[in-house]
Enzyme design. Sequence first.
Site, PDB file in Angstrom:
ATOM      1  N   ASP A   1      14.516  51.153  38.004  1.00 22.45           N
ATOM      2  CA  ASP A   1      15.920  51.108  38.398  1.00 22.45           C
ATOM      3  C   ASP A   1      16.102  50.232  39.627  1.00 22.45           C
ATOM      4  O   ASP A   1      15.132  49.904  40.332  1.00 22.45           O
ATOM      5  CB  ASP A   1      16.431  52.526  38.696  1.00 22.45           C
ATOM      6  CG  ASP A   1      16.469  53.408  37.454  1.00 22.45           C
ATOM      7  OD1 ASP A   1      16.654  52.851  36.349  1.00 22.45           O
ATOM      8  OD2 ASP A   1      16.284  54.629  37.590  1.00 22.45           O
TER       9      ASP A   1
ATOM     10  N   HIS B   1      14.244  46.807  33.476  1.00 19.53           N
ATOM     11  CA  HIS B   1      15.180  47.890  33.777  1.00 19.53           C
ATOM     12  C   HIS B   1      15.026  49.090  32.828  1.00 19.53           C
ATOM     13  O   HIS B   1      15.665  50.123  33.029  1.00 19.53           O
ATOM     14  CB  HIS B   1      16.617  47.355  33.691  1.00 19.53           C
ATOM     15  CG  HIS B   1      17.604  48.138  34.499  1.00 19.53           C
ATOM     16  ND1 HIS B   1      17.253  49.250  35.246  1.00 19.53           N
ATOM     17  CD2 HIS B   1      18.934  47.976  34.684  1.00 19.53           C
ATOM     18  CE1 HIS B   1      18.324  49.733  35.848  1.00 19.53           C
ATOM     19  NE2 HIS B   1      19.369  48.985  35.526  1.00 19.53           N
TER      20      HIS B   1
END
Length: 536
Positions: free
Chosen positions: A510, A506
């Site tokens: 995204d 992450h």
Amino acid sequence: MSESVNLPALGESVTEGTVTRWLKQVGERVEVDEPLLEVSTDKVDTEIPSPVAGVIEEILVAEDETVEVGTALVRIGDGSGGSDAAPAAESEPAASEPEAVEPEAAAPAEPEAAPAAEAEPTPEASAPAASTPVEESSTPATEEPAAAPAEEDAPASAEAASAPAAETPSTEAPAPEEAPAAETENAPAEATEPAAPAAEEAPSETSAESDAHDSESEDSESDDSDSDDSDSDDSQAAYLTPLVRKLANERGVDLSTITGTGVGGRIRKQDVLEASEKASSTETPDAAPTAPAAREVSPLRGTTVPMSRLRKVIAERAVISMQSSAQLTSVVEVDVTAVANFRNSVKDKFLEKTGTKLSFLPFFALAAAEALTSNPIINATIEDNSIVYPPHENISIAVDTERGLLTPVIRDAAALDLAGLAAQIADLAQRTRDNKLTPDELSGGTFTLTNTGSRGALFDTPIVFLPQSAILGTGIVTKKPVVISDANGDSIGIRSMVYLALSYDHRIVDGADAARFLVDMKKRLEGGDFADKLGI
């Protein structure tokens, strides 16, 4: 004259290796390209072949010792300086035949050649090399070439032969115990691992087409078979994986009757299965059993075994990856009925043309490679404060072996069709299990594909291993009732469904990026239009 054999380059970014096992000992003969020793690195366990032929005179690096690339490992020569038995053989003829000292002194190498040359009239003279505990039966010491003595030296040669013959009982003592050397172990191939060899043909899936969902990422009943409750760590004959013992016990196969086909003559799971099949084919079929067999208790239950070096490396990398990146997982469910129908219509022709079974995995790999070209962030890596987008899609395929999880790489996967992907997946997986990969084939991956459904799992949340940023897990393909919406409204039908789970870093990927990638794959697979990508 002797020559040193150094630790060769073991692949990209590999600077050192650990000697895990010597396959040859001092005094034994080795031929060109014959395996000398096993070396473990942080990427692969591999065998180091000999670049020269000769007799091992001195081992310079002990087992479990870690050395840098280029370090001298062993000295190989003509045997003139490598055996303690040779000086002993020289001394006795010299003492018993003083008049032969002068002719022998003119050629100091002759006394060593003499005992070997006398191997025919005196077979025991070739035994010193056979006394080493790790010798493989396929390379008996008697194969060592020896120069025949000149005619005029025949009397001295005869005297020399009698002395080694007298010494033979002490060096030959271990020889009677070498018979069990055929009772070797370790099943490096798919069969040896807890993942059964039949797994690629019948991976316990519930759908009619699931017999082909035999991804090379198989769940293992035993993660580590490098250690065993063997009495002897030095003898390959005493080393049998718990899985091999368990299977032999279940099938009623006498391991002492099997000649192993694995590395160093080790008995593989496939060897046990073949022996069982041969035995059953010669027997008259009995009536079907009236009750299922009792559950077998694993021989590992209640034991303690050390972690292999590869298992330690995997553990360390997993922890570092989890601590150094921000990982989470997104999941989609995909209707692969169109893929299943297409696959069923071409699988026989595909096998005939390519010699490879067409499973679901090449379809998943192709769809992933194409989606990576449109969503390069999933294929990217982090270097310092920069994001690097590779110009290619190198897909690592997770393969579960008895040594641990390994990930050979399919390079430029987006440029391949189904036939090319299927061929590479099958080849890489088999050579991974047989421990025949080169270190470079295990490096350079930009994205990983793992089939967690090969043992019936719906999906899992796989761990991303740095420096990659994403890994895709494919679950089991199974038939179930689902709602189908079309021009006529909603209805319920039986469809072939699969879960795709994408774990990602992450820090640069995204949730929206992950969703776009998964939806691209979903559309590609549900469309089922792969005729132009079949490759046959």
